[in-house]
Design a protein around this motif. Structure first.
Motif, short mmCIF file in Angstrom:
data_model
loop_
_atom_site.label_atom_id
_atom_site.label_comp_id
_atom_site.label_asym_id
_atom_site.label_seq_id
_atom_site.Cartn_x
_atom_site.Cartn_y
_atom_site.Cartn_z
N GLN A 227 1.03 -1.24 0.01
CA GLN A 227 0.03 -0.21 0.08
C GLN A 227 0.68 1.17 0.05
OE1 GLN A 227 0.08 -2.32 2.59
NE2 GLN A 227 -1.64 -3.54 2.10
N GLN A 228 0.46 2.11 -0.79
CA GLN A 228 1.24 3.40 -0.65
C GLN A 228 0.23 4.49 -0.69
OE1 GLN A 228 3.05 3.89 -4.56
NE2 GLN A 228 4.41 2.09 -4.34
N VAL A 229 1.01 5.66 0.36
CA VAL A 229 0.15 6.83 0.92
C VAL A 229 0.92 8.02 0.42
CG1 VAL A 229 -0.91 7.93 2.55
CG2 VAL A 229 -1.02 5.39 2.57
N MET A 230 0.42 9.09 -0.27
CA MET A 230 1.12 10.00 -0.58
C MET A 230 0.49 11.24 -0.05
SD MET A 230 2.40 11.61 -4.24
CE MET A 230 0.82 12.44 -4.67
N GLN A 231 1.27 11.83 0.73
CA GLN A 231 0.76 13.18 1.49
C GLN A 231 1.44 14.45 0.97
OE1 GLN A 231 0.21 12.76 5.77
NE2 GLN A 231 -0.86 14.67 6.07
N ILE A 232 0.66 15.45 0.70
CA ILE A 232 1.46 16.61 0.42
C ILE A 232 0.70 17.73 0.90
CG2 ILE A 232 2.40 15.72 -1.80
CD1 ILE A 232 0.07 16.98 -3.40
N PRO A 233 1.23 19.09 1.15
CA PRO A 233 2.67 19.18 0.88
C PRO A 233 3.59 18.50 1.87
CG PRO A 233 1.78 21.19 1.72
CD PRO A 233 0.61 20.54 1.45
N GLN A 234 4.87 18.62 2.10
CA GLN A 234 5.70 18.08 3.22
C GLN A 234 5.55 19.02 3.91
OE1 GLN A 234 9.52 16.93 0.92
NE2 GLN A 234 9.11 15.09 2.23
N GLY B 260 12.20 12.56 10.92
CA GLY B 260 11.73 13.21 9.60
C GLY B 260 10.79 12.44 8.57
N LYS B 261 10.78 11.26 9.07
CA LYS B 261 10.02 10.16 8.13
C LYS B 261 8.64 10.10 8.54
CE LYS B 261 14.03 8.34 5.68
NZ LYS B 261 14.50 7.08 5.10
N GLU B 262 7.61 9.00 7.80
CA GLU B 262 6.25 8.82 8.24
C GLU B 262 6.36 7.69 9.41
OE1 GLU B 262 7.82 7.88 5.54
OE2 GLU B 262 7.34 5.94 4.72
N ILE B 263 5.44 7.46 10.04
CA ILE B 263 5.02 6.76 11.11
C ILE B 263 4.89 5.38 10.39
CG2 ILE B 263 3.74 6.02 12.98
CD1 ILE B 263 2.71 8.97 13.02
N LYS B 264 5.84 4.42 10.85
CA LYS B 264 5.72 3.06 10.14
C LYS B 264 5.02 1.85 10.91
CE LYS B 264 8.34 2.91 6.08
NZ LYS B 264 9.36 2.23 5.16
N PHE B 265 4.04 1.24 10.43
CA PHE B 265 3.52 0.17 11.13
C PHE B 265 4.63 -0.94 11.55
CE2 PHE B 265 0.26 -2.87 12.19
CZ PHE B 265 0.86 -4.29 11.85
N THR C 115 2.18 18.38 13.04
CA THR C 115 2.20 17.63 11.95
C THR C 115 1.07 17.00 11.74
OG1 THR C 115 4.53 17.45 12.26
CG2 THR C 115 3.43 15.88 10.46
N TYR C 116 0.32 17.13 10.52
CA TYR C 116 -0.88 16.53 10.33
C TYR C 116 -0.49 15.35 9.72
CZ TYR C 116 -2.79 20.67 12.04
OH TYR C 116 -3.26 21.65 13.31
N PHE C 117 -1.09 14.02 9.91
CA PHE C 117 -0.93 12.71 9.29
C PHE C 117 -2.26 12.40 8.90
CE2 PHE C 117 3.39 11.82 10.26
CZ PHE C 117 3.71 12.52 11.48
N CYS C 118 -2.36 11.66 7.71
CA CYS C 118 -3.55 10.85 7.40
C CYS C 118 -2.95 9.37 7.65
CB CYS C 118 -3.90 11.14 5.92
SG CYS C 118 -2.52 10.59 4.84
N GLY C 119 -4.02 8.67 8.11
CA GLY C 119 -3.92 7.38 8.43
C GLY C 119 -4.83 6.62 7.56
N VAL D 272 -1.77 2.56 7.72
CA VAL D 272 -0.47 2.84 6.91
C VAL D 272 -0.40 4.72 6.91
CG1 VAL D 272 0.61 3.02 4.73
CG2 VAL D 272 -0.56 0.96 5.62
N PHE D 273 0.50 5.17 7.38
CA PHE D 273 0.33 6.68 7.62
C PHE D 273 1.12 7.29 6.23
CE2 PHE D 273 -1.42 7.66 11.68
CZ PHE D 273 -1.17 6.48 12.43
N GLY D 274 0.70 8.54 5.86
CA GLY D 274 1.36 9.41 5.13
C GLY D 274 2.53 10.06 5.83
N ALA D 275 3.22 10.62 5.22
CA ALA D 275 4.77 11.24 5.53
C ALA D 275 4.27 12.51 6.64
CB ALA D 275 5.41 11.53 4.62
#
Lengths: 109, 113
Positions: A2-9, B40-45, A86-90, A98-101
């Motif tokens: 699974q790939q999650v892309m989150q923008i902007p950084q 600096g990277k994403e939260i990884k399961f 920092t705002y993350f989507c999960g 799976v979280f975005g960056a």
């Protein structure tokens, strides 16, 4: 996988300006969750979206789930200094998130 | 209601040593998750428990990492021997059921020297 892309950084805004972060998935999702992490803190759950095209609001925050359930956005109207973090989507795939960056938001007062 | 608690909050060890992290989930939460965030990277399961059973450990980096949840209450994550690339913040989260929001602990900041 699974790939999650989150923008902007990263986004640095003037207090009072709006802010938006976007997440995109390579596959259709069952639901999406949004989290906020303050500097030095831990992720705190904000909201969960389940239905196609769903829109939810929390005061100045507006969350949207795409019609195809593959993308989502978080919009903050008239940012305040308390919005920094920092705002993350999960994105839920099976039994895991799976979280975005993450998007780092800084607000200048 | 007490939240998810993690111990220790910080750990600094030398490469080759062993470290054990502990997580106490919210009482009644059968689902327990471990995550890691490298600078600096994403939260990884890393992995997911339902009660005492490992449901998914696909995120575990290698066999130097061992997670347990004996009795289905608290969980431990042991790193042995620790390597430099293991540095990061290890978060534990719990939820009542699959698909429900996950509640995170404050994390353990692990530094390997």
């Amino acid at each position: 996988g699974q790939q999650v892309m989150q923008i902007p950084q990263y986004q640095h805004v003037q207090e009072g300006e709006d802010f938006t972060t976007y997440c995109n998935s390579s596959t259709t999702l069952s639901n999406i969750q949004w989290y906020k992490q303050r500097p030095g803190g831990h992720p705190v759950f904000l909201i969960q979206l389940v239905k196609s095209g769903e829109v939810k609001k929390q005061k100045r925050l507006t969350f949207q789930f795409g019609e195809a359930k593959k993308n989502s956005s978080l919009h903050i109207t008239a940012t305040q200094t308390t919005d920094v973090g920092t705002y993350f989507c999960g994105m839920e795939y099976g039994n895991k998130l799976v979280f975005g960056a993450g998007t780092i938001l800084r607000v200048k007062s | 209601e007490a939240g998810v608690t993690q111990f220790p909050s910080h750990s600094v060890i030398e490469k080759g040593q062993t470290v054990t992290l502990r997580c106490d989930p919210i009482s009644g939460h059968d689902n327990l998750y471990w995550y890691r965030r490298v600078m600096g990277k994403e939260i990884k399961f890393l992995l997911h428990f339902v009660k005492e059973s490992k449901q998914d450990e696909s995120g575990m980096p290698n066999n130097r990492f061992l997670a347990e949840r004996t009795g289905g209450t608290y969980s431990t994550l042991k790193v042995q021997p620790a390597e430099l690339e293991d540095s990061g913040v290890y978060f534990c989260a719990s939820s009542q059921a699959l698909g429900q929001p996950q509640h995170f602990g404050d994390g353990t900041r692990l530094s390997i020297l």
